[in-house]
Design a protein around this motif. Structure first.
Motif, PDB file in Angstrom:
ATOM      1  N   ARG A 137       0.844  -1.214   0.000  1.00 57.39           N
ATOM      2  CA  ARG A 137       0.000   0.000   0.000  1.00 57.39           C
ATOM      3  C   ARG A 137       0.874   1.257   0.000  1.00 57.39           C
ATOM      4  O   ARG A 137       0.578   2.231  -0.688  1.00 57.39           O
ATOM      5  CB  ARG A 137      -0.944  -0.009   1.203  1.00 57.39           C
ATOM      6  CG  ARG A 137      -2.133  -0.946   1.022  1.00 57.39           C
ATOM      7  CD  ARG A 137      -3.184  -0.745   2.113  1.00 57.39           C
ATOM      8  NE  ARG A 137      -2.690  -1.066   3.440  1.00 57.39           N
ATOM      9  CZ  ARG A 137      -2.697  -2.275   3.985  1.00 57.39           C
ATOM     10  NH1 ARG A 137      -3.180  -3.298   3.294  1.00 57.39           N
ATOM     11  NH2 ARG A 137      -2.239  -2.468   5.198  1.00 57.39           N
ATOM     12  N   GLU A 140       2.303   1.727  -3.508  1.00 64.12           N
ATOM     13  CA  GLU A 140       1.233   2.170  -4.414  1.00 64.12           C
ATOM     14  C   GLU A 140       0.903   3.644  -4.179  1.00 64.12           C
ATOM     15  O   GLU A 140       0.668   4.383  -5.130  1.00 64.12           O
ATOM     16  CB  GLU A 140       0.003   1.276  -4.263  1.00 64.12           C
ATOM     17  CG  GLU A 140       0.221  -0.097  -4.867  1.00 64.12           C
ATOM     18  CD  GLU A 140      -0.884  -1.095  -4.556  1.00 64.12           C
ATOM     19  OE1 GLU A 140      -1.658  -0.886  -3.584  1.00 64.12           O
ATOM     20  OE2 GLU A 140      -0.972  -2.106  -5.281  1.00 64.12           O
ATOM     21  N   ARG A 141       0.901   4.088  -2.920  1.00 64.38           N
ATOM     22  CA  ARG A 141       0.673   5.517  -2.629  1.00 64.38           C
ATOM     23  C   ARG A 141       1.746   6.392  -3.260  1.00 64.38           C
ATOM     24  O   ARG A 141       1.491   7.539  -3.614  1.00 64.38           O
ATOM     25  CB  ARG A 141       0.643   5.765  -1.117  1.00 64.38           C
ATOM     26  CG  ARG A 141      -0.689   5.500  -0.467  1.00 64.38           C
ATOM     27  CD  ARG A 141      -0.794   6.097   0.939  1.00 64.38           C
ATOM     28  NE  ARG A 141       0.328   5.836   1.812  1.00 64.38           N
ATOM     29  CZ  ARG A 141       0.470   4.769   2.602  1.00 64.38           C
ATOM     30  NH1 ARG A 141      -0.461   3.848   2.624  1.00 64.38           N
ATOM     31  NH2 ARG A 141       1.518   4.638   3.376  1.00 64.38           N
TER      32      ARG A 141
END
Length: 164
Positions: A137, A140-141
């Motif tokens: 995550r 991906e951010r």
């Protein structure tokens, strides 16, 4: 290299080595079995010197209040695909547990990406353990996409190759 919100991102020094190994040793469940010890010290020093001497590798640390709280290895690989694109590879990204979600990792990655762009890399890539969902995550951010599946095979220590 850069400073923001406390941590300074800079190239690692030999004196940082025990703390860097400690970050990896503390990586519960995903570590490589690293531990700073008198028996392992020479191996870690040899590896550190090899990285420091090679122009295609840069080992960064995040330092806050005099303590190493993160590390990241940036490696460069030339390629033939993409019209000979230079690839930057992020490796061994670690942030101390109590420093996660404070922007330390994002600043380390930004410093590595800036160096990659400065050197002319056209892509920055990384691999992450399949079980590291929080890290996925995070990446991906930062704009990284899950585009490939990675594979790994451990080799015997004395593997030899005979061409032919």
């Amino acid at each position: 290299m850069s400073a923001a919100a406390g941590a300074v991102i800079r190239e690692a020094r030999l004196a940082d080595l025990p703390a860097i190994v400690g970050l990896h040793a503390a990586d519960q469940g995903f570590g490589q079995g690293d531990a700073w010890s008198p028996e392992a010290e020479a191996d870690y020093r040899r590896a550190f010197q090899s990285l420091a001497d090679h122009p295609d590798h840069v080992l960064y640390v995040a330092e806050d209040a005099g303590e190493v709280v993160g590390s990241l290895l940036l490696s460069f690989m030339p390629g033939l695909t993409g019209r000979g694109a230079l690839h930057a590879v992020l490796r061994s990204v670690q942030v101390r547990g109590d420093q996660r979600s404070r922007g330390v990792g994002a600043r380390m990655v930004a410093a590595a990406e800036a160096e990659a762009a400065r050197r002319g890399a056209r892509v920055c890539e990384l691999m992450s353990n399949a079980g590291r969902t929080d890290a996925h995550r995070f990446y991906e951010r930062l704009g990284y996409a899950k585009s490939h599946a990675g594979f790994k095979k451990r080799l015997p220590a004395a593997a030899t190759f005979v061409p032919g």
